[in-house]
Design a protein around this motif. Structure first.
Motif, short mmCIF file in Angstrom:
data_model
loop_
_atom_site.label_atom_id
_atom_site.label_comp_id
_atom_site.label_asym_id
_atom_site.label_seq_id
_atom_site.Cartn_x
_atom_site.Cartn_y
_atom_site.Cartn_z
N ILE A 226 0.85 -1.21 0.00
CA ILE A 226 0.00 0.00 0.00
C ILE A 226 0.87 1.25 0.00
O ILE A 226 0.64 2.20 -0.76
CB ILE A 226 -0.94 -0.01 1.23
CG1 ILE A 226 -1.96 -1.14 1.11
CG2 ILE A 226 -1.64 1.34 1.37
CD1 ILE A 226 -2.79 -1.35 2.36
N ILE A 227 1.90 1.24 0.85
CA ILE A 227 2.79 2.41 0.94
C ILE A 227 3.56 2.59 -0.37
O ILE A 227 3.73 3.71 -0.87
CB ILE A 227 3.77 2.25 2.12
CG1 ILE A 227 2.98 2.29 3.45
CG2 ILE A 227 4.84 3.34 2.10
CD1 ILE A 227 3.82 2.01 4.67
N LYS B 28 2.64 1.67 -3.37
CA LYS B 28 1.73 2.05 -4.45
C LYS B 28 1.30 3.51 -4.34
O LYS B 28 1.04 4.18 -5.35
CB LYS B 28 0.50 1.13 -4.43
CG LYS B 28 -0.45 1.33 -5.59
CD LYS B 28 -1.60 0.33 -5.50
CE LYS B 28 -2.59 0.53 -6.64
NZ LYS B 28 -3.72 -0.44 -6.55
N HIS B 29 1.20 4.01 -3.12
CA HIS B 29 0.70 5.37 -2.91
C HIS B 29 1.73 6.23 -2.17
O HIS B 29 1.38 6.99 -1.27
CB HIS B 29 -0.61 5.33 -2.11
CG HIS B 29 -1.67 4.48 -2.71
ND1 HIS B 29 -2.50 4.91 -3.72
CD2 HIS B 29 -2.04 3.19 -2.44
CE1 HIS B 29 -3.34 3.94 -4.05
NE2 HIS B 29 -3.08 2.89 -3.28
N GLN B 30 2.99 6.10 -2.56
CA GLN B 30 4.07 6.79 -1.85
C GLN B 30 3.89 8.29 -1.79
O GLN B 30 4.07 8.93 -0.75
CB GLN B 30 5.42 6.46 -2.52
CG GLN B 30 6.29 5.60 -1.62
CD GLN B 30 7.63 5.27 -2.26
OE1 GLN B 30 7.82 5.50 -3.45
NE2 GLN B 30 8.53 4.75 -1.48
N GLU B 31 3.50 8.88 -2.92
CA GLU B 31 3.38 10.33 -2.97
C GLU B 31 2.26 10.85 -2.07
O GLU B 31 2.31 11.98 -1.58
CB GLU B 31 3.13 10.77 -4.41
CG GLU B 31 4.31 10.49 -5.34
CD GLU B 31 4.05 10.95 -6.76
OE1 GLU B 31 2.95 11.49 -7.00
OE2 GLU B 31 4.93 10.77 -7.61
N GLU B 32 1.23 10.02 -1.84
CA GLU B 32 0.09 10.44 -1.02
C GLU B 32 0.35 10.24 0.47
O GLU B 32 -0.42 10.70 1.31
CB GLU B 32 -1.15 9.63 -1.42
CG GLU B 32 -1.53 9.79 -2.88
CD GLU B 32 -2.62 8.81 -3.28
OE1 GLU B 32 -3.31 8.30 -2.38
OE2 GLU B 32 -2.77 8.56 -4.48
N ARG B 33 1.46 9.54 0.81
CA ARG B 33 1.79 9.22 2.19
C ARG B 33 0.57 8.65 2.93
O ARG B 33 0.02 9.26 3.86
CB ARG B 33 2.30 10.47 2.92
CG ARG B 33 3.53 11.09 2.26
CD ARG B 33 4.05 12.26 3.05
NE ARG B 33 4.61 11.86 4.31
CZ ARG B 33 5.12 12.69 5.22
NH1 ARG B 33 5.13 13.99 4.97
NH2 ARG B 33 5.60 12.24 6.36
N PRO B 34 0.10 7.48 2.52
CA PRO B 34 -1.14 6.91 3.06
C PRO B 34 -1.02 6.55 4.54
O PRO B 34 0.06 6.21 5.03
CB PRO B 34 -1.32 5.64 2.23
CG PRO B 34 0.06 5.25 1.83
CD PRO B 34 0.78 6.55 1.59
#
Length: 330
Positions: A313-314, A316-322
């Motif tokens: 998850i992290i 895949k969505h690194q830029e969003e800082r999930p």
């Protein structure tokens, strides 16, 4: 001063309730947890309660230490209770049981009476019956537990201490004992709102019944969310409330937090429960992703799957800082 009393179970919930009311311009309602409100009553009436602002609360860790230090004084019968190398674990369980008894307003004398009555009945039966042997052993063990309960209560009284549960039980005792004090609080708070009602225990309900003789009580809760049973939450609290007051039930069916798939799954899991109050839950949010149920062969496999999933998850969505939340049973 407002005649509205708002009670809830946690400090966080009390804070959220206060913020929401302030947005609507309501700033003078009395908003508190049951324990903080009860402690306030005891302190305001220190002459009658014997407890003031200087009264100290005995913390859980200190309770355990006290038990260990006084082991020799308990004079346990090793046939029914052997501490061995499990002192902390056993005393933690005993202290939890004491807490549960207090929440049910059961004193050491009440426990002892229950033990003596049952042992007397068992003495009249065939001692060779398996059931008799099993029950006799149980009540003999309970008798060993009650030695700690008696000593613990004596220690609190001698040192002028209270524990977390005493805030509630001593308030109930005070209100029942002194009709003048009870009347003052009944007149002071003409309207009572209780949030997270499903998490309250028997003694907390007793406070409500004493203060709410006028019947102006709004209880907000969901029996499907009763997660505090390990702390003595009273499972029959809704039926008890309905039998105590003439009241209307308003069903709040819409779930604002979860998507449709989560609510549908919740309905599927909850509907088969026997004696459950049926509800028509729904969500107006989007359908959402399908829910995955993963079964692993071992505990380590569960940990590995959880870690790998979080990493994916992290990544895949690194830029969003999930933000990932992992909930587990203790």
């Amino acid at each position: 001063q407002s005649s509205i009393l708002c009670l809830t179970f946690t400090n966080k919930a009390a804070g959220e309730m206060k913020q929401r009311l302030e947005k609507h311009g309501i700033i003078d309602a009395k908003i508190n947890t049951f324990h903080a409100f009860s402690k306030e009553i005891l302190e305001e009436n220190f002459m009658e309660s014997g407890l003031g602002r200087d009264t100290k609360i005995l913390k859980k860790s200190s309770q355990t230490v006290w038990c260990i230090r006084n082991t020799d004084k308990f004079n346990f019968d090793s046939n029914y209770l052997e501490l061995g190398h499990n002192q902390v674990r056993i005393y933690s369980a005993i202290l939890e049981a004491i807490s549960n008894f207090k929440e049910e307003m059961i004193s050491p004398d009440g426990v002892q009476q229950h033990i003596d009555e049952n042992l007397k009945i068992l003495e009249s039966r065939d001692p060779e019956e398996d059931e008799v042997k099993e029950q006799t052993k149980f009540f003999k063990k309970l008798n060993e537990f009650n030695k700690v309960y008696y000593a613990y209560q004596a220690h609190l009284k001698e040192k002028q201490l209270i524990d977390f549960d005493d805030m509630i039980t001593k308030t109930v005792e005070l209100l029942k004992k002194d009709p003048v004090i009870l009347s003052n609080y009944q007149k002071k708070f003409q309207y009572i709102l209780v949030d997270e009602f499903q998490d309250n225990n028997f003694s907390q309900l007793e406070i409500l019944k004493l203060l709410g003789k006028h019947g102006n009580i709004t209880a907000v809760g969901d029996d499907d969310q009763c997660i505090m049973k390990f702390q003595g939450a009273y499972s029959g609290i809704f039926d008890d409330f309905k039998s105590s007051y003439t009241c209307d039930t308003v069903e709040l069916s819409q779930n604002y937090r979860s998507n449709q798939n989560i609510v549908k799954l919740a309905n599927q899991l909850l509907d088969p429960i026997s004696k459950r109050v049926k509800k028509s839950l729904f969500s107006a949010q989007e359908e959402g992703e399908l829910i995955k149920v993963i079964r692993t062969a071992t505990d380590n496999g569960e940990v590995e799957f959880t870690v790998n999933t979080i990493q994916k998850i992290i990544g895949k969505h690194q830029e969003e800082r999930p933000k990932v939340r992992n909930l587990q049973r203790p």
